[in-house]
Motif scaffolding. Structure first.
Motif, PDB file in Angstrom:
ATOM      1  N   CYS A  92       0.833  -1.194   0.000  1.00 39.68           N
ATOM      2  CA  CYS A  92       0.000   0.000   0.000  1.00 39.68           C
ATOM      3  C   CYS A  92       0.871   1.250   0.000  1.00 39.68           C
ATOM      4  O   CYS A  92       1.851   1.339   0.720  1.00 39.68           O
ATOM      5  N   VAL A 113      -3.068   5.359  -0.282  1.00 44.16           N
ATOM      6  CA  VAL A 113      -4.011   4.270  -0.059  1.00 44.16           C
ATOM      7  C   VAL A 113      -4.285   4.176   1.430  1.00 44.16           C
ATOM      8  O   VAL A 113      -3.378   4.123   2.234  1.00 44.16           O
ATOM      9  N   THR A 141      -8.125  -1.326   2.967  1.00 42.36           N
ATOM     10  CA  THR A 141      -7.942  -2.604   2.303  1.00 42.36           C
ATOM     11  C   THR A 141      -9.301  -3.221   2.033  1.00 42.36           C
ATOM     12  O   THR A 141     -10.185  -3.180   2.891  1.00 42.36           O
ATOM     13  N   VAL A 142      -9.482  -3.768   0.846  1.00 38.31           N
ATOM     14  CA  VAL A 142     -10.673  -4.527   0.508  1.00 38.31           C
ATOM     15  C   VAL A 142     -10.256  -5.977   0.412  1.00 38.31           C
ATOM     16  O   VAL A 142      -9.342  -6.318  -0.336  1.00 38.31           O
ATOM     17  N   LEU A 157      -6.855  -6.035  -1.592  1.00 34.26           N
ATOM     18  CA  LEU A 157      -6.557  -4.935  -2.500  1.00 34.26           C
ATOM     19  C   LEU A 157      -6.437  -3.643  -1.699  1.00 34.26           C
ATOM     20  O   LEU A 157      -7.284  -3.343  -0.859  1.00 34.26           O
ATOM     21  N   CYS A 158      -5.408  -2.883  -1.956  1.00 33.85           N
ATOM     22  CA  CYS A 158      -5.240  -1.572  -1.334  1.00 33.85           C
ATOM     23  C   CYS A 158      -5.971  -0.548  -2.181  1.00 33.85           C
ATOM     24  O   CYS A 158      -5.774  -0.499  -3.388  1.00 33.85           O
ATOM     25  N   VAL A 159      -6.830   0.237  -1.544  1.00 36.33           N
ATOM     26  CA  VAL A 159      -7.631   1.190  -2.295  1.00 36.33           C
ATOM     27  C   VAL A 159      -7.659   2.551  -1.600  1.00 36.33           C
ATOM     28  O   VAL A 159      -7.397   2.663  -0.405  1.00 36.33           O
ATOM     29  N   ALA A 160      -8.011   3.579  -2.362  1.00 37.99           N
ATOM     30  CA  ALA A 160      -8.093   4.941  -1.848  1.00 37.99           C
ATOM     31  C   ALA A 160      -9.461   5.195  -1.221  1.00 37.99           C
ATOM     32  O   ALA A 160     -10.407   4.446  -1.442  1.00 37.99           O
ATOM     33  N   GLU A 193     -12.456   5.246  -3.586  1.00 33.88           N
ATOM     34  CA  GLU A 193     -12.851   3.908  -4.040  1.00 33.88           C
ATOM     35  C   GLU A 193     -13.653   3.189  -2.967  1.00 33.88           C
ATOM     36  O   GLU A 193     -14.624   2.482  -3.272  1.00 33.88           O
ATOM     37  N   ILE A 194     -13.261   3.346  -1.703  1.00 37.97           N
ATOM     38  CA  ILE A 194     -14.013   2.750  -0.598  1.00 37.97           C
ATOM     39  C   ILE A 194     -15.424   3.331  -0.567  1.00 37.97           C
ATOM     40  O   ILE A 194     -16.407   2.601  -0.443  1.00 37.97           O
TER      41      ILE A 194
END
Length: 128
Positions: A72, A76, A79-80, A89-92, A95-96
């Protein structure tokens, strides 16, 4: 007489044992697999591999490893988790928020996930 219509499933270990024989029309690879499939095929058999499909699969697996194992970054924040595959998956933040707003749509498309971390707002429920 042997049944030529039978289907045989090969796993990664079997593929590692393939012995290349020839390339046909720069589209297919012909390979031989020995007789070590539980004695079901004592003479072994030939396998015809679509070279372009195999190359696409190798590239897909490389991209999956790259995306799923990337550490990450600073941007980021969460985590999803994808439960069935064990992927994270590391997300911003944005995106969450999108996943939270559109969970029902994503699940109708077949995506199942769990959101962990500070942006989850306590949403750590497992998908059905």
């Amino acid at each position: 007489s042997s049944d030529l219509s039978s289907t045989i499933s090969l796993d990664r270990k079997d593929l590692e044992k393939l012995q290349p024989v020839a390339q046909v029309d720069t589209k297919f690879i012909v390979a031989k697999l020995g007789s070590d499939l539980g004695g079901e095929h004592p003479g072994g058999f030939l396998v015809l591999i679509d070279q372009h499909a195999a190359a696409e699969r190798v590239e897909l697996e490389r991209l999956q490893r790259q995306a799923l194992t990337a550490s990450c970054s600073v941007e980021v924040v969460d985590t999803v988790l994808v439960p069935s595959g064990g992927a994270a998956l590391c997300v911003a933040k944005e995106e969450i928020r999108w996943l939270q707003r559109h969970r029902a749509i994503a699940e109708r498309w077949g995506f199942r996930f769990r959101i962990d971390g500070p942006a989850s707002n306590g949403d750590t429920s497992e998908p059905e």
